[in-house]
Design an enzyme around this catalytic site. Sequence first.
Site, PDB file in Angstrom:
ATOM      1  CB  SER A 124      -6.002  73.488  74.539  1.00  0.00           C
ATOM      2  OG  SER A 124      -7.078  73.590  75.455  1.00  0.00           O
ATOM      3  CE1 TYR A 149      -6.206  77.955  76.062  1.00  0.00           C
ATOM      4  CE2 TYR A 149      -3.976  78.748  75.714  1.00  0.00           C
ATOM      5  CZ  TYR A 149      -4.862  77.709  75.971  1.00  0.00           C
ATOM      6  OH  TYR A 149      -4.384  76.431  76.127  1.00  0.00           O
ATOM      7  CE  LYS A 153      -2.517  76.336  73.369  1.00  0.00           C
ATOM      8  NZ  LYS A 153      -1.099  75.941  73.413  1.00  0.00           N
TER       9      LYS A 153
HETATM   10  C1  WQD Z   1     -12.319  73.541  86.236  1.00  0.00           C
HETATM   11  C2  WQD Z   1     -13.648  73.613  86.971  1.00  0.00           C
HETATM   12  C3  WQD Z   1     -14.533  75.823  87.191  1.00  0.00           C
HETATM   13  C4  WQD Z   1     -11.504  77.441  89.851  1.00  0.00           C
HETATM   14  C5  WQD Z   1      -9.013  75.596  81.783  1.00  0.00           C
HETATM   15  C6  WQD Z   1      -8.862  76.296  80.489  1.00  0.00           C
HETATM   16  C7  WQD Z   1      -8.495  75.315  79.405  1.00  0.00           C
HETATM   17  C8  WQD Z   1      -7.292  74.502  79.826  1.00  0.00           C
HETATM   18  C9  WQD Z   1      -7.474  73.873  81.182  1.00  0.00           C
HETATM   19  C10 WQD Z   1      -5.385  75.362  78.672  1.00  0.00           C
HETATM   20  C11 WQD Z   1     -14.614  74.595  86.319  1.00  0.00           C
HETATM   21  C12 WQD Z   1     -14.215  75.228  88.560  1.00  0.00           C
HETATM   22  C13 WQD Z   1     -12.214  76.585  89.028  1.00  0.00           C
HETATM   23  C14 WQD Z   1     -12.075  77.869  91.089  1.00  0.00           C
HETATM   24  C15 WQD Z   1     -14.025  76.560  90.617  1.00  0.00           C
HETATM   25  N1  WQD Z   1      -6.144  75.307  79.790  1.00  0.00           N
HETATM   26  N2  WQD Z   1     -13.456  76.154  89.416  1.00  0.00           N
HETATM   27  N3  WQD Z   1     -13.313  77.399  91.421  1.00  0.00           N
HETATM   28  O1  WQD Z   1     -11.877  75.913  82.901  1.00  0.00           O
HETATM   29  O2  WQD Z   1     -11.951  73.382  82.673  1.00  0.00           O
HETATM   30  O3  WQD Z   1     -10.057  74.670  81.695  1.00  0.00           O
HETATM   31  O4  WQD Z   1      -7.821  74.927  82.110  1.00  0.00           O
HETATM   32  O5  WQD Z   1      -5.533  74.749  77.657  1.00  0.00           O
HETATM   33  O6  WQD Z   1      -8.214  76.032  78.234  1.00  0.00           O
HETATM   34  O7  WQD Z   1     -10.119  76.847  80.162  1.00  0.00           O
HETATM   35  O8  WQD Z   1     -10.244  74.432  84.160  1.00  0.00           O
HETATM   36  O9  WQD Z   1      -9.423  74.427  86.466  1.00  0.00           O
HETATM   37  O10 WQD Z   1     -10.209  76.627  85.445  1.00  0.00           O
HETATM   38  O11 WQD Z   1     -11.883  74.889  86.055  1.00  0.00           O
HETATM   39  O12 WQD Z   1     -15.150  76.149  90.940  1.00  0.00           O
HETATM   40  O13 WQD Z   1     -11.465  78.656  91.878  1.00  0.00           O
HETATM   41  O14 WQD Z   1     -13.415  74.111  88.294  1.00  0.00           O
HETATM   42  O15 WQD Z   1     -15.771  76.525  87.240  1.00  0.00           O
HETATM   43  O16 WQD Z   1     -15.920  74.067  86.423  1.00  0.00           O
HETATM   44  P1  WQD Z   1     -11.168  74.626  82.852  1.00  0.00           P
HETATM   45  P2  WQD Z   1     -10.374  75.152  85.572  1.00  0.00           P
END
Ligand code: WQD
Length: 339
Positions: A124, A149, A153
């Site tokens: 990741s 988590y 990794k």
């Molecule tokens: C993306 C953006 C949120 C939900 C995560 C894991 C990472 C990987 C991929 C495994 C951010 C914003 C989100 C919501 C929002 N997983 N958001 N409202 O955090 O970049 O990565 O998933 O490997 O390890 O951390 O992805 O989709 O959670 O968030 O505004 O209801 O969307 O703040 O800026 P992230 P995400």
Amino acid sequence: MRVLVSGGAGYIGSHTVLALIEAGHDVVVVDDFSNAKPTVVARLEALSGQHIPVHAFDLTDVDKTAHLFGIEEIDAVIHFAGFKAVGESVEKPLEYYRNNLDSSFALLEAMRRHDVRRLVFSSSATVYGEHAPVPYEEGFAHLSASSPYGRTKVMIEQVMTDVALATPGQRVALLRYFNPVGAHPSGQIGEDPQGIPNNLMPFIAQVAVGRREKLNVFGDDYPTADGTCERDYIHVLDLAAGHVAALEHLDDMAEPVRAFNLGTGTGTSVLDLFHAFERAVGRELPYEVVGRRAGDLPAFWADPTRAHEELGWRASRTIDDMCADVWRWQSENPLGYPD
Ligand code: WQD
């Protein structure tokens, strides 16, 4: 090759199973179905037109895992299986370390016992931590993570690296993904998070299909173009193709272990993704800007040059493709996979 796909009933695993079969490989799936529905396998068999052997057990069981290698002829392993919810890992660190590390140890042990030397690991971008310069490059030396988590990794990458260096002929590809989204264009398989989605795309999709009232945008006061966070969203089909490319590259790898970023190399903001989804649905969707989510970084994306040059792989699908495919999946499966 005959490829064991751990976590093959999961979101990325299932799309990779299809891509492997389409590329002419044979697939064996092992999954404990703790975060996937058995229906997925039936849909994969219908889509591929092939029977897919499935073994349902917990990979942390070393004897069962070694026995699997004794009854199935395995040429290579693609290891997806693992817990992956960042927030949950903070609440349940021991479960995350035990599950993610022990399943990897059991696989490596079974591979050693049966002389299986090809391994692709689902890592990741989270291993780049909070201080890597953007765009992230694989050579960045100071890997770290800000959640249990993410730290699993980092640790698994290190273990696999050390084992590869100590095992003549072993070849390991560490694939660092960014933000996987999208779904197979058939609408038959897709992302189906259990409970309230943590991630942005499935949450928007559930708003669009009426399961959630509105999207909460976690902050619009970041130092970005529109104030919302920017991420490298990559279509799950491009991600699956990257796994096939890495698998088929292993025998040509000069080094025993090599990391590859699987990303588009561009950042997309929360609001840009949200409005792209509105275009896919053909109507406006409700959202509200709320406070920031702890731990979110303003902006990061991949430098995918190494994968382009060494794997001959490149992400091709656009944000609009991703949204259209997710919308087809979600609108045809409003409640996700049936039990
Ligand atoms: C993306 C953006 C949120 C939900 C995560 C894991 C990472 C990987 C991929 C495994 C951010 C914003 C989100 C919501 C929002 N997983 N958001 N409202 O955090 O970049 O990565 O998933 O490997 O390890 O951390 O992805 O989709 O959670 O968030 O505004 O209801 O969307 O703040 O800026 P992230 P995400």
